[in-house]
Design an enzyme around this catalytic site. Structure first.
Site, PDB file in Angstrom:
ATOM      1  N   GLY A  12       0.827  -1.216   0.000  1.00  0.00           N
ATOM      2  CA  GLY A  12       0.000   0.000   0.000  1.00  0.00           C
ATOM      3  C   GLY A  12       0.854   1.257   0.000  1.00  0.00           C
ATOM      4  O   GLY A  12       2.088   1.185  -0.069  1.00  0.00           O
ATOM      5  N   THR A  37      -6.462  -2.960  -1.922  1.00  0.00           N
ATOM      6  CA  THR A  37      -6.215  -1.528  -2.200  1.00  0.00           C
ATOM      7  C   THR A  37      -4.739  -1.281  -2.507  1.00  0.00           C
ATOM      8  O   THR A  37      -4.396  -0.256  -3.076  1.00  0.00           O
ATOM      9  CB  THR A  37      -6.661  -0.617  -1.029  1.00  0.00           C
ATOM     10  OG1 THR A  37      -5.948  -0.992   0.157  1.00  0.00           O
ATOM     11  CG2 THR A  37      -8.147  -0.700  -0.787  1.00  0.00           C
ATOM     12  N   LYS A  93     -12.960  -6.353   9.397  1.00  0.00           N
ATOM     13  CA  LYS A  93     -12.249  -7.623   9.609  1.00  0.00           C
ATOM     14  C   LYS A  93     -10.743  -7.432   9.747  1.00  0.00           C
ATOM     15  O   LYS A  93     -10.103  -8.048  10.597  1.00  0.00           O
ATOM     16  CB  LYS A  93     -12.546  -8.603   8.456  1.00  0.00           C
ATOM     17  CG  LYS A  93     -13.908  -9.273   8.603  1.00  0.00           C
ATOM     18  CD  LYS A  93     -14.238 -10.166   7.422  1.00  0.00           C
ATOM     19  CE  LYS A  93     -13.415 -11.436   7.420  1.00  0.00           C
ATOM     20  NZ  LYS A  93     -13.771 -12.314   6.281  1.00  0.00           N
ATOM     21  N   TYR A 147     -14.326   2.015  10.134  1.00  0.00           N
ATOM     22  CA  TYR A 147     -12.877   2.246  10.210  1.00  0.00           C
ATOM     23  C   TYR A 147     -12.496   2.669  11.633  1.00  0.00           C
ATOM     24  O   TYR A 147     -11.587   2.095  12.234  1.00  0.00           O
ATOM     25  CB  TYR A 147     -12.495   3.339   9.209  1.00  0.00           C
ATOM     26  CG  TYR A 147     -11.011   3.596   9.084  1.00  0.00           C
ATOM     27  CD1 TYR A 147     -10.138   2.600   8.657  1.00  0.00           C
ATOM     28  CD2 TYR A 147     -10.485   4.863   9.355  1.00  0.00           C
ATOM     29  CE1 TYR A 147      -8.779   2.854   8.516  1.00  0.00           C
ATOM     30  CE2 TYR A 147      -9.127   5.123   9.210  1.00  0.00           C
ATOM     31  CZ  TYR A 147      -8.283   4.122   8.797  1.00  0.00           C
ATOM     32  OH  TYR A 147      -6.942   4.368   8.655  1.00  0.00           O
TER      33      TYR A 147
END
Ligand code: UDP
Length: 315
Positions: A12, A37, A93, A147
């Site tokens: 990332g 992502t 998760k 989040y």
């Protein structure tokens, strides 16, 4: 023997910069990412080099790697509001199950563990600037709750492993960070404004633009995280740049830096969008002897070149 670090979310934006830093410091780096992502494009320059391993894997599942580990950096998570709105379950998760699995691995390997937490744990803050002692103002059932609460749970789990299993843990609370390898279309203000400005499209300011953020250049953040991992500080530490700006002024700054002809237009403010955000970094200064050294002007100019290339290949 070289020290070994495992970095989750290593392909990332932040994870890949950390892979670079530890690799350049002479560590052996194991990068894990499920690429939902992240992107291998961020680590192509490392793939195939001795001392660097990439494993495509979802860390919400049982996790094991061969050999000893000295450090685990848990950075896997969707991290832009658009991403976690599109992937609410994965976000919950990876913050909960993923943190549990990576802490379990830290325990098995007797490795130090560093959790990437976030300024989002402060929610829409009622205290300003935000100190680490502030408990936050979070809507648990709102869209951002997936989040915010995942990261709050992750912090609680990290402290539980520290207290109950004696794991050597660290928690960094990361404020808005920018730099190369941000995805052009991750929906965040900074890449969106750069893209719109470079394509002379209208700049979309949400709400009236009076909400504030404080933007940190990625190299400063990486330095702060590196120092935190080396330090003895177990309680959370804010790493961010206290230079605060309204989103409206920020949009104007991007127009100026890019020399764009874009106009500013207004769109609805997303639900639970924090009105203000600025880190109090006195703790980082005190315990890590760290503070950002890159002004927003300098950081944005460095990042401009990256976004120009991205816009050229934008499909
Ligand atoms: N924002 C905006 N226009 C955009 C994207 C974001 O005005 O196209 C605003 C957003 O509402 C927020 C701020 O910019 O107030 C920063 O948003 P971002 O998604 O970068 O990160 P956040 O700090 O909200 O997680």
């Amino acid at each position: 023997m070289n020290k070994r670090v495992l970095i989750t979310g290593g392909a990332g934006f932040l994870g890949s910069h950390l892979c670079d830093r530890y690799f350049n410091e002479g560590w052996e780096v194991i990068c894990i990412d499920n690429l939902i992502t992240g992107s291998t494009g961020n680590i192509t320059h490392l793939i195939g080099k001795e001392g660097f391993t990439f494993i495509k894997y979802d860390v919400t599942n049982y996790l094991d790697v061969d050999g000893p580990l000295d450090l685990i950096l848990h950075f896997a998570s969707p991290a832009s509001p658009i991403d976690y709105l599109e992937m609410p379950i994965q976000t919950l998760k990876v913050g909960s199950l993923g943190t549990h699995k990576t802490l379990g691995l830290a325990r098995a390997k007797q490795a130090r563990f560093l959790l990437a937490s976030t300024s989002e744990v402060y929610g829409d803050p009622l205290e300003h600037p935000q100190k680490e002692t502030y408990w936050g103002n979070v809507n648990p059932t709102g869209y951002r709750g997936v989040y915010d609460e995942a990261k709050r749970f992750a912090e609680a789990m990290t402290m539980a492993y520290h207290r109950y299993h004696n794991i050597d843990t660290r928690i960094v609370r990361i404020f808005n960070t920018y730099g190369s390898r941000m995805r052009l279309r991750d929906g965040r203000a900074l890449p969106t404004f750069f893209r719109q400005a470079l394509q002379n499209e209208p700049i979309t300011v949400f709400g009236d633009g009076s909400q504030t953020r404080s933007f940190t250049y990625v190299d400063d953040l990486v330095e702060g995280i590196f120092r935190l991992a080396e330090s003895d500080e177990v309680e959370p530490v804010n790493i961010g740049n206290p230079q605060e700006i309204s989103i409206m002024d920020f949009a104007k700054e991007i127009i100026e830096i890019t020399g764009s002809k874009s106009k500013i237009i207004f769109k609805d403010l997303p639900a639970d969008d924090p009105q203000i955000r600025q880190p109090d970094i006195s703790k980082a200064k005190r315990v890590l002897n760290w503070e950002p050294v890159t002004s927003r002007k300098t950081g944005l100019l460095k990042t401009l070149e990256y976004f120009k290339e991205q816009v050229l290949t934008d499909g």
